[in-house]
Motif scaffolding. Structure first.
Motif, PDB file in Angstrom:
ATOM      1  N   VAL A 160      15.628  41.752 -83.131  1.00 23.11           N
ATOM      2  CA  VAL A 160      14.738  41.783 -83.640  1.00 23.11           C
ATOM      3  C   VAL A 160      14.100  40.284 -83.885  1.00 23.11           C
ATOM      4  O   VAL A 160      13.075  39.588 -84.347  1.00 23.11           O
ATOM      5  CB  VAL A 160      16.265  41.479 -85.143  1.00 23.11           C
ATOM      6  CG1 VAL A 160      15.391  40.578 -86.357  1.00 23.11           C
ATOM      7  CG2 VAL A 160      16.529  43.150 -85.241  1.00 23.11           C
ATOM      8  N   PHE A 220       8.337  43.152 -89.086  1.00 22.59           N
ATOM      9  CA  PHE A 220       7.930  41.803 -88.982  1.00 22.59           C
ATOM     10  C   PHE A 220       7.408  40.998 -88.500  1.00 22.59           C
ATOM     11  O   PHE A 220       7.359  39.448 -88.072  1.00 22.59           O
ATOM     12  CB  PHE A 220       9.167  41.595 -87.699  1.00 22.59           C
ATOM     13  CG  PHE A 220      10.350  42.850 -87.477  1.00 22.59           C
ATOM     14  CD1 PHE A 220      11.270  42.303 -88.202  1.00 22.59           C
ATOM     15  CD2 PHE A 220       9.909  43.491 -86.529  1.00 22.59           C
ATOM     16  CE1 PHE A 220      12.683  43.302 -88.436  1.00 22.59           C
ATOM     17  CE2 PHE A 220      11.041  44.528 -85.976  1.00 22.59           C
ATOM     18  CZ  PHE A 220      12.575  44.174 -86.749  1.00 22.59           C
ATOM     19  N   VAL A 255      10.223  39.390 -84.463  1.00 20.75           N
ATOM     20  CA  VAL A 255       9.769  38.565 -84.822  1.00 20.75           C
ATOM     21  C   VAL A 255       9.089  37.831 -84.453  1.00 20.75           C
ATOM     22  O   VAL A 255       7.376  37.193 -84.357  1.00 20.75           O
ATOM     23  CB  VAL A 255      10.589  37.641 -85.664  1.00 20.75           C
ATOM     24  CG1 VAL A 255       9.859  36.838 -86.577  1.00 20.75           C
ATOM     25  CG2 VAL A 255      11.585  38.580 -86.453  1.00 20.75           C
ATOM     26  N   GLY A 311      14.678  35.304 -87.667  1.00 21.93           N
ATOM     27  CA  GLY A 311      14.585  36.107 -86.508  1.00 21.93           C
ATOM     28  C   GLY A 311      15.601  34.853 -85.591  1.00 21.93           C
ATOM     29  O   GLY A 311      16.378  36.066 -84.523  1.00 21.93           O
ATOM     30  N   LEU A 354      11.993  41.953 -92.658  1.00 21.79           N
ATOM     31  CA  LEU A 354      12.601  41.867 -91.490  1.00 21.79           C
ATOM     32  C   LEU A 354      14.277  42.739 -91.885  1.00 21.79           C
ATOM     33  O   LEU A 354      14.228  43.328 -90.781  1.00 21.79           O
ATOM     34  CB  LEU A 354      13.227  40.581 -91.785  1.00 21.79           C
ATOM     35  CG  LEU A 354      13.165  40.036 -90.339  1.00 21.79           C
ATOM     36  CD1 LEU A 354      13.095  38.549 -90.194  1.00 21.79           C
ATOM     37  CD2 LEU A 354      15.116  39.795 -90.188  1.00 21.79           C
TER      38      LEU A 354
END
Lengths: 116, 590
Positions: B226, B237, B230, B176, B572
């Motif tokens: 993202v 995630f 995360v 991430g 992810l």
């Protein structure tokens, strides 16, 4: 075409590393794949700072403003990134070592204690 | 006063360095006291700065001030939300350090300072992330806090589960972080800036010439988000979070759940508000679509998985996932009231969740397990802990006058409509699970439940973290959850506190519109409703064991949490694609 090539390479390297992580059957290999993902960030950063015909941004032997230089900021960022990456990789490899000692395996398929 | 801003990072780092250097010569009490003193001093500093944070402070580190509007320096921002998060981080670190007083086995000879030193580095990194004014520094502090968190999660390296959970945590969070860095690289390519406000201005200037956001802005938005999501553990995630929380030492769980995941949500708020909110960024409708979708999904998955856990720490971890979903929905509606509500909710949640983890730690060290089934009725003599655990559950449900209830009420008001159902349901289910544990473990009510099968992590073979089982729980371990719960109540009852938080959040936000954060009849009634639902669910679970064991439709959900790091990486990538698709219409519209 040539000016987008480095960005495509960066995206490809990142996705290749992520694929390797998802499909890996060996944790040492997985940590290697994570390092591949990180290499994509180096490629991207250096591509961002590249300047056609530019030289290294070291002003001891060239006069400032006399000729184009590449962007020094992204090079500094890349160096920082490398330091971060070295730390992460070392710590993760240490954890893999400990997993190998405690579980007797480095295959993620056999490490399924934590689930549900 | 601005000059003191970097000390929030420097002071704990120096303390950690001193502990590492002198740790081998110091006796254990001295090392632990030193850790507490440094973290308390930083907390005081953060509070003093917070009280002076209007107007917001700005510090160019090392005197690299901008010339003609151009700068290559590192900028720190000290506004209300940033210093508020720094103060929360520092106070919670202090709580964790006090709780861990004489907590672990005798550390190996010559390493008595290592645990407090790691916690201090964690504190420094989280404070740094909170006050970072440029994106690259935010990344560096993000990575620093991640690396320390991996090390702290795997602190008990002799425990096979601990190292496994730490590795999963490490791989997913690092991936991430690299996505975040690629996004930052793309933003630098477009604007040539790293300071967040200047990137935002650069994007807007580019949009005036080029006309609206394009694929590069969209890609950088998805990549940056993202990385932050995360950390915030938004679905999909989130898989690292239950694994890491189930295995990390209890004082570390208090920090991971109480403030680290919230820093992810804070990062989303900060980055969207300063970088992407302008005309050159991502349109508000797209952000709203993305955040509300992911937030509702996160709340639903977190609540469902929380209900079906028997490992108490994992149960609390999933409850954090569910609450993260509620934070994301509150931030995603992009109203000043939503931001105020989430800020209050985060404050209250940190106190309640950290207190619940502290109580789970007492169970682990007194009774040698955190498994709801095997501990059935065995904690009857821990009356004080039972009361605190039940109070924590009621706090999660949003029982007035807890701070969580005030925050939830304000957020509910802001999101309005059908989304209110998500808030009531998710908080009722997560609180119901905690109350069910209270009834079974502390009161011994109901029959002993049956095991659910293969996709289940029990907590029955956990090692206590102290030297052997405790015959008497130390006062520090009792005092810390009590103080944290009191603080969570104080957030709700101190008159004017809500207004103060709202004012400082709105001052930092782009709008600056005055928000209101006070108790309303509507909010109190909804809080009472979710509390009643939670109590009802817990009562149903305890009396009718058969009816609440996991039905078939949850099996696929539980199977997703496969314990395989490769699966989590695949999810992810799926999440990144979904986020991109949700934000796409804005880029296509131009």
């Amino acid at each position: 075409m040539t000016h987008v090539l480095p960005y495509l390479v960066a995206a490809y390297v990142f996705l290749a590393g992520a694929y390797g992580l998802a499909a890996s059957r060996n944790l040492i290999h997985a940590v290697g794949c994570l390092a591949v993902c990180q290499s994509a960030t180096y490629v991207l950063l250096l591509a961002v700072g590249y300047r056609a015909g530019g030289t290294a941004p070291v002003f001891s032997d060239i006069k400032p403003g006399s000729r184009p230089v590449v962007d020094p900021v992204v090079q500094a960022l890349t160096l920082t990134d490398i330091v971060v990456g070295a730390t992460v990789t070392a710590l993760l490899l240490a954890l893999v070592l400990q997993i190998a000692k405690r579980h007797g395996t480095v295959d993620p398929d056999e490490l399924r204690e934590l689930r549900g | 006063m601005d000059r003191l801003l970097p000390l929030l990072v420097v002071a704990p780092l120096l303390g950690a360095a001193l502990l590492v250097a002198a740790g081998r010569h110091l006796p254990r009490p001295a090392a632990e006291t030193a850790g507490c003193v440094v973290s308390a001093a930083t907390a005081v500093l953060a509070l003093v700065l917070l009280l002076n944070s209007s107007p917001p402070m700005l510090e160019w580190v090392g005197g690299w001030t901008p010339k003609n509007g151009e700068s290559v320096g590192i900028v720190l921002v000290g506004d209300g939300p940033a210093l508020g998060m720094a103060a929360l981080v520092s106070l919670l670190t202090l709580a964790a350090l006090v709780y861990s007083w004489h907590y672990f086995d005798e550390p190996p000879r010559g390493h008595s300072g290592s645990f407090p030193a790691l916690l201090l580095v964690f504190q420094a990194a989280m404070c740094g992330f909170a006050i970072a004014g440029d994106l690259f520094n935010a990344f560096v502090f993000f990575e620093l806090m991640s690396v320390v968190a991996y090390a702290l999660t795997g602190y008990r390296i002799d425990d096979p589960k601990a190292v496994q959970g730490a590795l999963t945590f490490g791989v997913i969070n690092s991936l991430g972080a690299y996505a975040l860095l690629m996004g930052i690289g793309l933003l630098y390519a477009r604007t040539g800036e790293l300071a967040m406000t200047k990137i935002g201005r650069g994007l807007d200037t580019a949009a005036v010439h080029g006309g609206g956001p394009d694929a590069l802005v969209l890609a950088s938005f998805v990549l940056v988000l993202v990385g932050l999501l995360v950390k915030a553990a938004a679905v999909p995630f989130h898989f690292w979070l239950p694994d890491a929380h189930a295995v990390a030492p209890t004082p570390v769980c208090m920090l991971l759940s109480g403030v680290m995941t919230e820093l992810g949500a804070y990062g989303v708020w900060r980055v969207y508000g300063t970088v992407f909110a302008g005309p050159g960024g991502i349109p508000a409708a797209d952000l709203e679509r993305g955040m509300v979708t992911l937030g509702v999904l996160t709340a639903a998955v977190g609540a469902a998985m929380c209900w079906y856990q028997r490992h108490i720490k994992r149960l609390l971890a999933y409850s954090t996932v569910a609450h993260t979903g509620m934070f994301l929905v509150g931030l995603g509606v992009l109203t000043p009231e939503g931001d105020d509500g989430v800020a209050l909710y985060i404050l209250g949640h940190a106190g309640v969740k950290a207190a619940l983890f502290a109580c789970a730690g007492i169970l682990l060290d007194r009774l040698g397990g955190v498994d709801e089934h095997t501990l059935h009725g065995r904690a009857r003599e821990l009356r004080g802990v039972a009361v605190m655990f039940a109070l924590g559950g009621l706090g999660l449900a949003g029982l007035p006058p807890f701070g969580t209830a005030l925050g939830k009420a304000v957020t509910e008001e802001a999101v309005g409509g059908p989304l209110t159902v998500v808030y009531v349901a998710a908080s009722a289910v997560t609180a119901g699970a905690v109350l069910r544990v209270t009834a079974r473990v502390f009161l011994g009510l109901g029959p002993r439940p049956e095991d659910a099968g293969e996709f289940e992590t029990s907590g029955c073979d956990e090692e206590p973290e102290t030297r052997g089982l405790l015959s008497r729980v130390p006062d520090t371990m009792h005092a810390v959850p009590a103080v944290l719960l009191a603080a969570a109540v104080a957030v709700g009852v101190i008159p004017g506190f809500g207004e103060l938080v709202a004012r400082s959040v709105n001052e930092a936000g782009s709008g600056g519109a005055p928000g209101s954060a006070h108790w309303t009849a509507h909010g109190v009634l909804l809080g009472l409703l979710s509390t009643l639902l939670a109590v009802g669910l817990a009562a149903l679970a305890v009396t009718r064991t058969g009816r609440t064991s996991a039905p078939d439709w949850t099996a696929p959900l539980r199977r997703l949490q496969s314990g395989h790091v490769g699966d989590y990486v695949a999810w992810l990538l799926v999440g990144a694609t979904v986020l991109g698709a949700l934000a796409l219409p804005g880029a296509l519209g131009n």
